[in-house]
Write an enzyme that holds these catalytic residues in place. Structure first.
Site, PDB file in Angstrom:
ATOM      1  N   ASP A   8    -118.701  77.546  40.461  1.00 31.68           N
ATOM      2  CA  ASP A   8    -119.871  76.761  40.441  1.00 31.68           C
ATOM      3  C   ASP A   8    -119.517  75.638  39.120  1.00 31.68           C
ATOM      4  OD1 ASP A   8    -122.262  75.251  40.172  1.00 31.68           O
ATOM      5  OD2 ASP A   8    -123.598  77.079  39.508  1.00 31.68           O
ATOM      6  N   LYS A  70    -119.859  65.175  36.111  1.00 31.99           N
ATOM      7  CA  LYS A  70    -120.221  65.176  37.565  1.00 31.99           C
ATOM      8  C   LYS A  70    -121.099  64.281  37.947  1.00 31.99           C
ATOM      9  CE  LYS A  70    -121.961  68.920  40.599  1.00 31.99           C
ATOM     10  NZ  LYS A  70    -122.404  70.328  40.535  1.00 31.99           N
ATOM     11  N   GLU A 171    -123.613  73.840  47.279  1.00 30.70           N
ATOM     12  CA  GLU A 171    -124.129  74.802  46.469  1.00 30.70           C
ATOM     13  C   GLU A 171    -125.337  75.600  47.060  1.00 30.70           C
ATOM     14  OE1 GLU A 171    -124.920  72.098  43.323  1.00 30.70           O
ATOM     15  OE2 GLU A 171    -122.680  71.923  42.708  1.00 30.70           O
ATOM     16  N   ASP A 193    -132.770  73.732  45.246  1.00 34.19           N
ATOM     17  CA  ASP A 193    -131.805  73.530  44.143  1.00 34.19           C
ATOM     18  C   ASP A 193    -131.877  72.384  43.367  1.00 34.19           C
ATOM     19  OD1 ASP A 193    -129.517  73.671  42.746  1.00 34.19           O
ATOM     20  OD2 ASP A 193    -127.879  73.848  44.293  1.00 34.19           O
TER      21      ASP A 193
END
Ligand code: AMP
Length: 515
Positions: A8, A70, A171, A193
């Site tokens: 992850d 990211k 994810e 999420d």
């Protein structure tokens, strides 16, 4: 065949897991943590420091410490989402040759792919220490709402880290896999999420071991950092009004403010009040100045009101895409550290009209799901099947800047669709096609993935030469294009002028430098 690890790669923290006897196991890093800060820094000697050690020296070395890479990966510097976060980055972000947002460390431009590769390489070493063997394959997760360019860039980061990326997994889908292998009943699940940088919502049907994603939606520009920024703004604006000094203009003060804001936000998840205490935060005409203030949960929630409101629309879009209502959802799973905020949980209850499931660990379930997926790929978990979807409309730009959709959002992947293009002028030897990804009916408002030039066409009057173009989206959500001339069946050459990304040579060169 070696083992495949599940990583992850988070905006704030990263986590690695492996499958052991059919069960996903999260691996501790060398410092004993189950997650590792997604931070990379360079010290004065040019040595690279990753993870907790990087986080520890951030305040004293802000210009050489990169967090939130990211947020930049696969994006242009001019991208409004990048522009919005720049004032809060103590490090320097510069445009690459093709306009991509890169980071400048001591004047040396570095791609977010390279920075992410350092984090991936660290996670790989953590796993290697644990299993006692060399690891060369991984499943890496990305936000479901990542587009083609961001996915490809993440894959490149894996390659730089010396990992063959066996799959790019969404994810929320990963979190559902981790949950579903332990709760085998047939059910409909919503995965909510909210991480450090992005928000994803996916609706899945789990039936007889088949995990089918029905719809996915989200916002790649909404995450915990935005909540921190709302608090930073509140504190800095107050300070500026009182003392006419903008703390956001000073890299070290901003870094301290960021840490304090995040800390306060986290504490307010379990307490009603917290103290922000930043001594010597600035120097005024009368000497050192301090920022000391008590902050209440109510103040945090008011400062984040607009951000909380932005959670609704993607959930409604996902429910519509899955052709169901909140009443059809059996379980809501919470993923990402931000779902610990009580106001976020209240919003979830408002939207789905039920309390979320508590047993999944929001920080670890994504890596665990990636490990489960590695078991599916490796054949260890034969009874589990995964069917995922593409989050965005994929199409081409036609006259009048219209978006002609070829693969609609929420189509199951892998998939392949065709479209025929004709020459528009006499004796045309090539056709150029611009590919866009996104929800707008106006092509230029969507993400431009690139321009495809179909060459070597038979010369003829306009309209006489037609080319069938096939768009294939693979299971990672990455686009491949091929083309044939209608009638002759002759393959037209396809050159892709990528809108972003590193060349194969650059990936190889960076990979050598990392090893
Ligand atoms: P992730 O990307 O899933 O690691 O999520 C990290 C985000 O969750 C960061 O913005 C953290 O500040 C935030 N976070 C972690 N724990 C908490 C908490 N207890 N309350 C509120 N936010 C949190």
């Amino acid at each position: 065949m070696g083992r495949i690890i599940g990583i992850d790669l988070g905006t704030t923290n990263s986590c690695v897991a492996v499958l052991e006897a059919g069960e996903p196991v999260v691996i501790h890093n060398q410092e004993g943590g189950r997650t590792t800060p997604s931070m990379v820094s360079w010290n004065a000697d040019g040595d690279v420091i990753v993870g907790a050690a990087s986080k520890r020296q951030m305040v004293t070395n802000p210009a050489r410490t990169v967090f939130g890479a990211k947020r930049l990966i696969g994006r242009k510097l001019t991208d409004p989402d990048v522009q919005r976060v720049l004032p809060f980055m103590p490090y320097k972000v510069v445009p690459a040759r093709n306009g991509d947002a890169w980071v400048s460390i001591d004047g040396q431009p570095r791609s977010p792919q390279e920075i992410s590769a350092h984090i991936l390489a660290k996670m790989r070493r953590v796993a290697e220490d644990y299993v006692g063997e060399t690891i060369s394959e991984a499943v890496i997760t990305v936000p479901a709402y990542f587009d083609d360019v961001q996915r490809q860039a993440t894959k490149d980061a894996g390659a730089i880290a010396g990992l063959q990326v066996r799959a790019i997994l969404n994810e929320p889908t990963a979190a559902a896999l981790a949950y579903g292998v332990q709760h085998r009943a047939d059910q409909r699940v919503a995965v909510f999420d909210l991480g450090g940088g992005t928000f994803d919502i996916s609706i899945l049907a789990i039936e007889n071991g088949v995990f089918e994603v029905l719809a996915t939606s989200g916002d790649t520009t909404l995450g915990g950092d935005d909540f921190d920024r709302a608090l930073i703004d509140l504190l800095a604006t107050e300070f500026q009004q009182a003392h006419a000094i903008d703390l956001r203009a000073d890299a070290v003060a901003l870094q301290r403010l960021k840490e304090a804001a995040e800390q306060a936000k986290i504490e307010l998840s379990s307490s009603m009040n917290t103290d922000v205490n930043l001594p010597f935060i600035a120097i005024g005409p009368a000497g050192p100045m301090h920022l000391t203030r008590t902050l209440s949960r109510g103040e945090l929630e008011r400062a984040c009101k607009d951000l909380l409101a932005r959670l609704d629309a993607p959930c409604q879009t996902a429910l519509e895409g899955a052709r169901c209502t909140a009443a059809d959802i059996d379980q809501v799973l919470l993923v990402g550290g931000m779902t610990r905020m009580p106001a976020v949980q209240d919003r979830v209850i408002q939207i789905f009209k039920k309390h979320p499931h508590k047993a999944v660990n929001p920080d670890e379930s994504v890596a665990m799901g990636a490990a489960v997926h590695s078991g599916i790929i490796g054949g260890e978990l034969q009874e589990v099947v995964l069917l995922d979807v593409t989050p965005h409309d994929l199409g081409v730009k036609t006259a009048g800047d219209r978006m002609s959709v070829i693969i609609p959002a929420n189509t199951s992947i892998p998939t392949r669709e065709r479209k025929v293009f004709a020459t528009t002028e006499d004796n045309q030897t090539f056709v150029a096609i611009e590919v866009h990804q996104g929800p707008s009916s106006q092509a230029s408002k969507n993400r431009r993935l690139g321009r495809f030039v179909l060459g070597d066409l038979k010369v003829g009057p306009r309209g006489a030469t037609r080319v069938e173009v096939a768009f294939s989206l693979d299971a990672d959500g990455i686009l491949h294009v091929d083309a044939t001339e209608v009638g002759t069946g002759r393959a037209a050459s396809v050159t892709i002028e990528a809108a972003s990304g590193l060349s194969g040579d650059e990936v190889a060169r960076l990979g050598e430098r990392l090893r």
